[in-house]
Design a protein around this motif. Structure first.
Motif, PDB file in Angstrom:
ATOM      1  N   ALA A 261       0.835  -1.209   0.000  1.00  0.00           N
ATOM      2  CA  ALA A 261       0.000   0.000   0.000  1.00  0.00           C
ATOM      3  C   ALA A 261       0.868   1.257   0.000  1.00  0.00           C
ATOM      4  N   ASP A 262       1.937   1.263   0.796  1.00  0.00           N
ATOM      5  CA  ASP A 262       2.799   2.447   0.874  1.00  0.00           C
ATOM      6  C   ASP A 262       3.437   2.749  -0.477  1.00  0.00           C
ATOM      7  N   VAL A 263       3.968   1.710  -1.114  1.00  0.00           N
ATOM      8  CA  VAL A 263       4.647   1.891  -2.399  1.00  0.00           C
ATOM      9  C   VAL A 263       3.664   2.344  -3.475  1.00  0.00           C
ATOM     10  N   MET A 264       2.519   1.655  -3.560  1.00  0.00           N
ATOM     11  CA  MET A 264       1.553   1.955  -4.621  1.00  0.00           C
ATOM     12  C   MET A 264       0.856   3.289  -4.394  1.00  0.00           C
ATOM     13  N   HIS A 265       0.610   3.653  -3.139  1.00  0.00           N
ATOM     14  CA  HIS A 265      -0.015   4.951  -2.872  1.00  0.00           C
ATOM     15  C   HIS A 265       0.868   6.084  -3.378  1.00  0.00           C
ATOM     16  N   SER A 266       2.169   5.956  -3.178  1.00  0.00           N
ATOM     17  CA  SER A 266       3.092   6.992  -3.637  1.00  0.00           C
ATOM     18  C   SER A 266       3.062   7.107  -5.161  1.00  0.00           C
ATOM     19  N   ILE A 267       3.082   5.960  -5.849  1.00  0.00           N
ATOM     20  CA  ILE A 267       3.108   5.960  -7.319  1.00  0.00           C
ATOM     21  C   ILE A 267       1.781   6.437  -7.897  1.00  0.00           C
ATOM     22  N   LEU A 268       0.671   5.924  -7.351  1.00  0.00           N
ATOM     23  CA  LEU A 268      -0.647   6.282  -7.875  1.00  0.00           C
ATOM     24  C   LEU A 268      -1.009   7.723  -7.542  1.00  0.00           C
ATOM     25  N   ALA A 269      -0.542   8.216  -6.387  1.00  0.00           N
ATOM     26  CA  ALA A 269      -0.792   9.619  -6.043  1.00  0.00           C
ATOM     27  C   ALA A 269      -0.121  10.533  -7.061  1.00  0.00           C
ATOM     28  N   PHE A 270       1.107  10.198  -7.445  1.00  0.00           N
ATOM     29  CA  PHE A 270       1.782  10.997  -8.473  1.00  0.00           C
ATOM     30  C   PHE A 270       1.050  10.905  -9.805  1.00  0.00           C
ATOM     31  N   GLU A 271       0.619   9.702 -10.173  1.00  0.00           N
ATOM     32  CA  GLU A 271      -0.102   9.532 -11.436  1.00  0.00           C
ATOM     33  C   GLU A 271      -1.376  10.374 -11.445  1.00  0.00           C
ATOM     34  N   ALA A 272      -2.074  10.411 -10.307  1.00  0.00           N
ATOM     35  CA  ALA A 272      -3.292  11.219 -10.206  1.00  0.00           C
ATOM     36  C   ALA A 272      -2.966  12.709 -10.347  1.00  0.00           C
ATOM     37  N   ASP A 273      -1.896  13.147  -9.680  1.00  0.00           N
ATOM     38  CA  ASP A 273      -1.507  14.564  -9.762  1.00  0.00           C
ATOM     39  C   ASP A 273      -1.071  14.929 -11.178  1.00  0.00           C
ATOM     40  N   ARG A 274      -0.369  14.016 -11.832  1.00  0.00           N
ATOM     41  CA  ARG A 274       0.052  14.277 -13.212  1.00  0.00           C
ATOM     42  C   ARG A 274      -1.167  14.481 -14.111  1.00  0.00           C
ATOM     43  N   ARG A 275      -2.170  13.640 -13.942  1.00  0.00           N
ATOM     44  CA  ARG A 275      -3.372  13.775 -14.766  1.00  0.00           C
ATOM     45  C   ARG A 275      -4.113  15.073 -14.432  1.00  0.00           C
ATOM     46  N   THR A 276      -4.151  15.418 -13.168  1.00  0.00           N
ATOM     47  CA  THR A 276      -4.819  16.655 -12.761  1.00  0.00           C
ATOM     48  C   THR A 276      -4.155  17.870 -13.402  1.00  0.00           C
ATOM     49  N   ILE A 277      -2.820  17.910 -13.354  1.00  0.00           N
ATOM     50  CA  ILE A 277      -2.082  19.036 -13.943  1.00  0.00           C
ATOM     51  C   ILE A 277      -2.269  19.067 -15.459  1.00  0.00           C
ATOM     52  N   ASN A 278      -2.169  17.900 -16.101  1.00  0.00           N
ATOM     53  CA  ASN A 278      -2.344  17.845 -17.561  1.00  0.00           C
ATOM     54  C   ASN A 278      -3.738  18.282 -17.993  1.00  0.00           C
ATOM     55  N   ILE A 279      -4.754  17.797 -17.277  1.00  0.00           N
ATOM     56  CA  ILE A 279      -6.135  18.181 -17.609  1.00  0.00           C
ATOM     57  C   ILE A 279      -6.301  19.684 -17.486  1.00  0.00           C
ATOM     58  N   THR A 280      -5.725  20.266 -16.424  1.00  0.00           N
ATOM     59  CA  THR A 280      -5.842  21.716 -16.207  1.00  0.00           C
ATOM     60  C   THR A 280      -5.223  22.488 -17.362  1.00  0.00           C
ATOM     61  N   ILE A 281      -3.977  22.148 -17.719  1.00  0.00           N
ATOM     62  CA  ILE A 281      -3.270  22.884 -18.773  1.00  0.00           C
ATOM     63  C   ILE A 281      -3.947  22.686 -20.134  1.00  0.00           C
ATOM     64  N   ASN A 282      -4.355  21.451 -20.411  1.00  0.00           N
ATOM     65  CA  ASN A 282      -4.965  21.166 -21.721  1.00  0.00           C
ATOM     66  C   ASN A 282      -6.366  21.749 -21.871  1.00  0.00           C
ATOM     67  N   SER A 283      -6.991  22.120 -20.750  1.00  0.00           N
ATOM     68  CA  SER A 283      -8.349  22.658 -20.837  1.00  0.00           C
ATOM     69  C   SER A 283      -8.375  24.182 -20.994  1.00  0.00           C
ATOM     70  N   PHE A 284      -7.203  24.828 -20.894  1.00  0.00           N
ATOM     71  CA  PHE A 284      -7.171  26.279 -21.115  1.00  0.00           C
ATOM     72  C   PHE A 284      -7.625  26.585 -22.536  1.00  0.00           C
ATOM     73  N   ASP A 285      -8.470  27.593 -22.672  1.00  0.00           N
ATOM     74  CA  ASP A 285      -8.950  28.064 -23.987  1.00  0.00           C
ATOM     75  C   ASP A 285      -9.662  26.970 -24.777  1.00  0.00           C
ATOM     76  N   THR A 286     -10.402  26.120 -24.071  1.00  0.00           N
ATOM     77  CA  THR A 286     -11.236  25.106 -24.735  1.00  0.00           C
ATOM     78  C   THR A 286     -12.679  25.284 -24.277  1.00  0.00           C
ATOM     79  N   GLU A 287     -13.556  24.454 -24.826  1.00  0.00           N
ATOM     80  CA  GLU A 287     -14.975  24.539 -24.465  1.00  0.00           C
ATOM     81  C   GLU A 287     -15.270  23.908 -23.108  1.00  0.00           C
ATOM     82  N   LEU A 288     -14.287  23.255 -22.513  1.00  0.00           N
ATOM     83  CA  LEU A 288     -14.498  22.578 -21.230  1.00  0.00           C
ATOM     84  C   LEU A 288     -14.686  23.604 -20.115  1.00  0.00           C
ATOM     85  N   SER A 289     -15.824  23.535 -19.425  1.00  0.00           N
ATOM     86  CA  SER A 289     -16.081  24.481 -18.342  1.00  0.00           C
ATOM     87  C   SER A 289     -15.271  24.108 -17.108  1.00  0.00           C
TER      88      SER A 289
END
Length: 359
Positions: A202-230
């Protein structure tokens, strides 16, 4: 205590995967590969590594796509060997790894069908670890409800698609929303399943999956600038796990530019390096192209952080994280091999060093 009975069911496979990992390419191998003048030389150099003669039956001239496909097939064969010898709960853990490939394959088929691509060509491009029996039927679905009821309801992805059933007809924007919604559900489910396995998995996977989640969050934010996504839609796509959750996610949901994303990342020590001064300056000086430039640099830094976290998982024994980490490290190695081969094929020597070595 966790090591007392771990080896009874899992010791053999952990030894196998650590043996696989010891066969990954080293700095010395990469130094030899980048000296190659042609892909035939490249093939010869690879034959001296654990890849062996995996290209021996391929006709000349070699293509980079062939090299990538054959290298991926080696990884698939290794994974299938591990999966066929695993018992619960490791077998279920390995199944979770395949769900990500299934999601990518489903989205690839839906997108290809939308753009009237050939079905056989699309199926050929699907990742082997994400193939399931009813996949060809995806090519006839016209909306999400039909997609779910006719194809996905009996697959492991069914619970992840339930939140998408309210989506409108399939178009490019909705497909991206579906992809991110499904991946959000998958990451949260995998995170919760890892919790049930206890420490140290759990400790190892939580660290890896937490980063993966944050990476997706940051990517979604940047890619949604100036798009139709509210901004409301954007917030719903963020995984409810990670080191940015919840405060950072709430700020990113309302962010309007790269600088706000940078300020959020500065609150996490390991993420500060994602945005250095030169990155911010380039974003300001290049105007509309700034977001694209920063996104490209971020992707490279995300890969480096992913490699770092997955290398760390091999420092602990008696846990399943090494199986996940090996797959991710090997995928990065295949990307490195493909990049070097592409640079050799196109005679782009000035960019041949732009890969991410593992060890």
């Amino acid at each position: 205590m966790e090591g007392l009975f771990f080896n009874v069911n899992n010791g053999f496979l952990e030894g196998i995967v650590r043996g696989y990992k010891s066969g990954t390419l080293t700095q010395a191998h990469y130094a030899s590969l980048i000296q190659c003048e042609t892909l035939e030389d490249f093939k010869t150099q690879l034959s001296a590594t654990d890849y062996g003669n995996f290209l021996s039956n391929e006709p000349s001239p070699l293509s980079t796509a062939t090299i990538a496909d054959k290298a991926t097939q080696i990884l698939v064969d290794q994974f299938n060997f591990l999966r066929s010898n695993a018992v619960e709960p490791l077998s279920k853990f390995l199944d979770y790894i395949t769900y990500a490939y299934m999601i990518d394959n489903v989205v690839l088929l839906i997108t290809g069908t939308l753009h009237e691509r050939d079905t056989h060509e699309l199926l050929g491009r699907c990742h082997p670890l994400g193939i399931f029996d009813t996949m060809p039927a995806l090519c006839v679905a016209t909306n999400v409800e039909e997609l779910y009821q006719s194809v996905l309801v009996e697959t492991p992805l069914a619970p992840y698609f339930r939140d998408c059933l309210s989506a409108a007809d399939l178009d490019d924007l909705n497909i991206e929303i579906i992809r991110n919604t499904v991946y959000k559900a998958y990451l949260e489910d995998f995170y919760n399943y890892a919790s049930t396995l206890g420490s140290p998995t759990a400790d190892v996977m939580h660290s890896i999956l937490a980063f993966e989640a944050d990476r997706r969050t940051i990517n979604i934010t940047i890619n949604s600038f100036d798009t139709e996504l509210s901004k409301e839609q954007r917030a719903k796509l963020f995984p409810a796990i990670g080191r940015l959750f919840p405060a950072g996610n709430n700020i990113l949901a309302r962010a309007d530019d790269i600088d706000q994303v940078r300020q959020v990342c500065e609150n996490v020590g390991e993420y500060r390096s994602f945005f250095d001064n030169s990155t911010s300056a380039s974003a300001q000086s290049s105007g509309d192209l700034g977001d694209l430039g920063v996104a490209a640099q971020l992707e490279d830094r995300f890969f480096r952080m992913e490699v770092h976290l997955n290398k760390l998982s091999f420092l602990q024994q008696f846990q399943y994280g090494v199986f996940y980490s090996y797959m991710k490290l090997k995928e990065q190695e295949i990307r490195n091999i493909t990049w070097i081969a592409e640079c050799i094929a196109q005679d782009a020597r000035d960019r041949i060093h732009d890969f991410i070595p593992l060890f």
